[in-house]
Motif scaffolding. Structure first.
Motif, PDB file in Angstrom:
ATOM      1  N   LEU A  28       0.824  -1.219   0.000  1.00  0.00           N
ATOM      2  CA  LEU A  28       0.000   0.000   0.000  1.00  0.00           C
ATOM      3  C   LEU A  28       0.857   1.267   0.000  1.00  0.00           C
ATOM      4  O   LEU A  28       0.315   2.368   0.083  1.00  0.00           O
ATOM      5  N   ALA A  76      -5.026  -5.493   1.351  1.00  0.00           N
ATOM      6  CA  ALA A  76      -3.723  -5.580   0.679  1.00  0.00           C
ATOM      7  C   ALA A  76      -3.259  -7.025   0.565  1.00  0.00           C
ATOM      8  O   ALA A  76      -3.435  -7.820   1.491  1.00  0.00           O
ATOM      9  N   VAL A  77      -2.651  -7.309  -0.571  1.00  0.00           N
ATOM     10  CA  VAL A  77      -2.081  -8.633  -0.826  1.00  0.00           C
ATOM     11  C   VAL A  77      -0.618  -8.420  -1.241  1.00  0.00           C
ATOM     12  O   VAL A  77      -0.319  -7.492  -2.009  1.00  0.00           O
ATOM     13  N   HIS A  86      -6.654 -14.261  -3.013  1.00  0.00           N
ATOM     14  CA  HIS A  86      -6.530 -13.903  -1.592  1.00  0.00           C
ATOM     15  C   HIS A  86      -7.270 -12.611  -1.260  1.00  0.00           C
ATOM     16  O   HIS A  86      -7.878 -12.497  -0.186  1.00  0.00           O
ATOM     17  N   ARG A  88      -9.980 -11.328  -2.696  1.00  0.00           N
ATOM     18  CA  ARG A  88     -11.419 -11.614  -2.642  1.00  0.00           C
ATOM     19  C   ARG A  88     -11.764 -12.411  -1.370  1.00  0.00           C
ATOM     20  O   ARG A  88     -12.736 -12.111  -0.687  1.00  0.00           O
ATOM     21  N   ALA A 117      -8.291  -2.877  -7.632  1.00  0.00           N
ATOM     22  CA  ALA A 117      -9.142  -2.748  -6.450  1.00  0.00           C
ATOM     23  C   ALA A 117     -10.588  -2.413  -6.848  1.00  0.00           C
ATOM     24  O   ALA A 117     -11.531  -2.991  -6.298  1.00  0.00           O
ATOM     25  N   SER A 119     -12.132  -3.203  -9.498  1.00  0.00           N
ATOM     26  CA  SER A 119     -12.691  -4.443 -10.047  1.00  0.00           C
ATOM     27  C   SER A 119     -13.047  -5.431  -8.931  1.00  0.00           C
ATOM     28  O   SER A 119     -14.118  -6.053  -8.938  1.00  0.00           O
ATOM     29  N   ASP A 123     -16.787  -6.732  -8.050  1.00  0.00           N
ATOM     30  CA  ASP A 123     -17.024  -8.182  -8.001  1.00  0.00           C
ATOM     31  C   ASP A 123     -17.691  -8.610  -6.704  1.00  0.00           C
ATOM     32  O   ASP A 123     -18.441  -9.589  -6.669  1.00  0.00           O
TER      33      ASP A 123
HETATM   34  C1  LIG Z   1      -6.485  -4.960  -5.021  1.00  0.00           C
HETATM   35  C2  LIG Z   1      -5.834  -6.245  -4.462  1.00  0.00           C
HETATM   36  C3  LIG Z   1      -6.103  -6.300  -2.932  1.00  0.00           C
HETATM   37  C4  LIG Z   1      -6.463  -7.466  -5.167  1.00  0.00           C
HETATM   38  O1  LIG Z   1      -5.986  -8.643  -4.526  1.00  0.00           O
HETATM   39  P1  LIG Z   1      -5.786 -10.028  -5.341  1.00  0.00           P
HETATM   40  O2  LIG Z   1      -5.551 -11.088  -4.350  1.00  0.00           O
HETATM   41  O3  LIG Z   1      -4.757  -9.841  -6.386  1.00  0.00           O
HETATM   42  O4  LIG Z   1      -7.206 -10.181  -6.038  1.00  0.00           O
HETATM   43  P2  LIG Z   1      -7.958 -11.563  -6.369  1.00  0.00           P
HETATM   44  O5  LIG Z   1      -7.004 -12.526  -6.966  1.00  0.00           O
HETATM   45  O6  LIG Z   1      -8.733 -11.997  -5.192  1.00  0.00           O
HETATM   46  O7  LIG Z   1      -8.945 -11.080  -7.534  1.00  0.00           O
HETATM   47  C5  LIG Z   1     -10.326 -10.858  -7.301  1.00  0.00           C
HETATM   48  C6  LIG Z   1     -10.867  -9.979  -8.421  1.00  0.00           C
HETATM   49  O8  LIG Z   1     -10.290  -8.667  -8.336  1.00  0.00           O
HETATM   50  C7  LIG Z   1     -10.102  -8.157  -9.656  1.00  0.00           C
HETATM   51  N1  LIG Z   1      -8.676  -7.952  -9.916  1.00  0.00           N
HETATM   52  C8  LIG Z   1      -7.649  -8.287  -9.100  1.00  0.00           C
HETATM   53  N2  LIG Z   1      -6.488  -7.902  -9.649  1.00  0.00           N
HETATM   54  C9  LIG Z   1      -6.775  -7.303 -10.830  1.00  0.00           C
HETATM   55  C10 LIG Z   1      -5.999  -6.682 -11.834  1.00  0.00           C
HETATM   56  N3  LIG Z   1      -4.656  -6.600 -11.735  1.00  0.00           N
HETATM   57  N4  LIG Z   1      -6.628  -6.134 -12.890  1.00  0.00           N
HETATM   58  C11 LIG Z   1      -7.979  -6.195 -13.003  1.00  0.00           C
HETATM   59  N5  LIG Z   1      -8.781  -6.789 -12.082  1.00  0.00           N
HETATM   60  C12 LIG Z   1      -8.178  -7.329 -10.997  1.00  0.00           C
HETATM   61  C13 LIG Z   1     -10.683  -9.171 -10.601  1.00  0.00           C
HETATM   62  O9  LIG Z   1     -12.053  -8.846 -10.775  1.00  0.00           O
HETATM   63  C14 LIG Z   1     -10.525 -10.452  -9.813  1.00  0.00           C
HETATM   64  O10 LIG Z   1     -11.432 -11.431 -10.197  1.00  0.00           O
HETATM   65  P3  LIG Z   1     -10.957 -12.535 -11.307  1.00  0.00           P
HETATM   66  O11 LIG Z   1      -9.675 -13.122 -10.797  1.00  0.00           O
HETATM   67  O12 LIG Z   1     -12.105 -13.480 -11.321  1.00  0.00           O
HETATM   68  O13 LIG Z   1     -10.750 -11.760 -12.574  1.00  0.00           O
HETATM   69  C15 LIG Z   1      -4.297  -6.272  -4.741  1.00  0.00           C
HETATM   70  O14 LIG Z   1      -4.078  -5.981  -6.111  1.00  0.00           O
HETATM   71  C16 LIG Z   1      -3.492  -5.283  -3.908  1.00  0.00           C
HETATM   72  O15 LIG Z   1      -3.056  -5.593  -2.793  1.00  0.00           O
HETATM   73  N6  LIG Z   1      -3.270  -4.074  -4.460  1.00  0.00           N
HETATM   74  C17 LIG Z   1      -2.477  -3.060  -3.760  1.00  0.00           C
HETATM   75  C18 LIG Z   1      -3.190  -2.527  -2.540  1.00  0.00           C
HETATM   76  C19 LIG Z   1      -4.514  -1.877  -2.919  1.00  0.00           C
HETATM   77  O16 LIG Z   1      -4.615  -1.166  -3.917  1.00  0.00           O
HETATM   78  N7  LIG Z   1      -5.527  -2.097  -2.043  1.00  0.00           N
HETATM   79  C20 LIG Z   1      -6.830  -1.520  -2.214  1.00  0.00           C
HETATM   80  C21 LIG Z   1      -6.828  -0.138  -1.637  1.00  0.00           C
HETATM   81  S1  LIG Z   1      -8.455   0.575  -1.695  1.00  0.00           S
END
Ligand SMILES: CC(C)(COP(=O)(O)OP(=O)(O)OC[C@H]1O[C@@H](n2cnc3c(N)ncnc32)[C@H](O)[C@@H]1OP(=O)(O)O)[C@@H](O)C(=O)NCCC(=O)NCCS
Length: 153
Positions: A28, A76-77, A86, A88, A117, A119, A123
Motif C-alpha cells: 500500500l 492488501a495482498v 486472496h 477476494r 481494487a 474491479s 465483483d
Molecule cells: C487490489 C488487491 C487487494 C487485489 O488482490 P488479489 O488477491 O490480487 O485479487 P484476487 O485474486 O482476489 O482477484 C479478485 C478480483 O479482483 C479483480 N482484480 C484483481 N487484480 C486485478 C488486476 N490486476 N486487474 C484487473 N482486475 C483485478 C478481478 O475482478 C478479480 O477477479 P478474477 O480473478 O475473477 O478476474 C491487490 O491488487 C493489492 O493488494 N493491491 C495493492 C493494494 C490496494 O490497492 N488495495 C486496495 C486499496 S483501496
C-alpha cells in the motif's frame, strides 16, 4: 476462520502489527506507521483479518464498525501473491465478520485509477455512490463505494 491449503485466515492481533506494517509498506506504499497499526489492531470496534502462511502474513483486510456500518480501511495482498484469490477471500471474510457483528452496510474509498481494487470491489457487490475530486496527494480522485450486507455477504 477458514483454512486454506497453504495457510489460514485468522483474526489479526496487536502482535501482528509489525507484519501488517511490513505488508502495508510493500503493498500500500505505507498507509500507516507501526504505532497506527498497533492502534488499528487493538482498539475496540476494529476488525482485522490476515492470511498467514508458514513464512508470514501475505494478505490483510481491516475495517472499523461504526454503528451499523463497516468502514473498510485497508485491503492488501503481497505483490508476489496477487491474482490468486486472496484479496477476494479476505474481503468477503471481512464483510461476513462485519455483518455478523451487526453491520448492515460496508463502505470504503478507492482511487479511481486503481483498476485491480475497483474491479475487486465491484465483483464483491460494491457500487460507486460518489466521487471525491483530487482526494489523494497525487491529485487522484476517490470513488466512494457502498455495499449492502445481506444475510450472506
Ligand atoms: C487490489 C488487491 C487487494 C487485489 O488482490 P488479489 O488477491 O490480487 O485479487 P484476487 O485474486 O482476489 O482477484 C479478485 C478480483 O479482483 C479483480 N482484480 C484483481 N487484480 C486485478 C488486476 N490486476 N486487474 C484487473 N482486475 C483485478 C478481478 O475482478 C478479480 O477477479 P478474477 O480473478 O475473477 O478476474 C491487490 O491488487 C493489492 O493488494 N493491491 C495493492 C493494494 C490496494 O490497492 N488495495 C486496495 C486499496 S483501496
Amino acid at each position: 476462520m477458514s483454512e486454506a491449503a497453504s495457510g489460514s485466515v485468522r483474526a489479526l492481533r496487536a502482535t501482528d502489527a509489525a507484519a501488517c506494517h511490513q505488508l502495508d509498506q510493500a503493498a500500500l506504499g505505507g498507509l500507516w506507521s507501526l504505532a497506527q497499526w498497533q492502534r488499528e489492531l487493538s482498539e475496540p470496534g476494529r476488525i482485522g483479518l490476515g492470511h498467514v502462511e508458514h513464512h508470514g502474513l501475505i494478505a490483510l483486510a481491516c475495517g472499523w464498525l461504526v454503528v451499523d456500518e463497516l468502514h473498510i480501511t485497508a485491503v492488501a495482498v503481497a505483490p508476489e501473491r496477487r491474482r490468486q484469490g486472496h484479496g477476494r477471500q479476505l474481503l468477503v471474510a471481512l464483510m461476513e465478520e462485519g455483518r455478523a457483528s451487526g453491520a448492515r452496510h460496508a463502505t470504503l474509498e478507492v482511487a479511481s485509477h486503481n483498476r485491480a481494487a475497483v474491479s475487486l470491489y465491484q465483483d464483491c457487490g460494491f457500487q460507486t455512490a460518489g466521487c471525491r475530486r483530487n482526494y489523494y496527494s497525487d491529485g487522484g480522485d476517490a470513488l466512494i463505494q457502498w455495499c449492502r450486507l445481506g444475510s450472506s455477504a
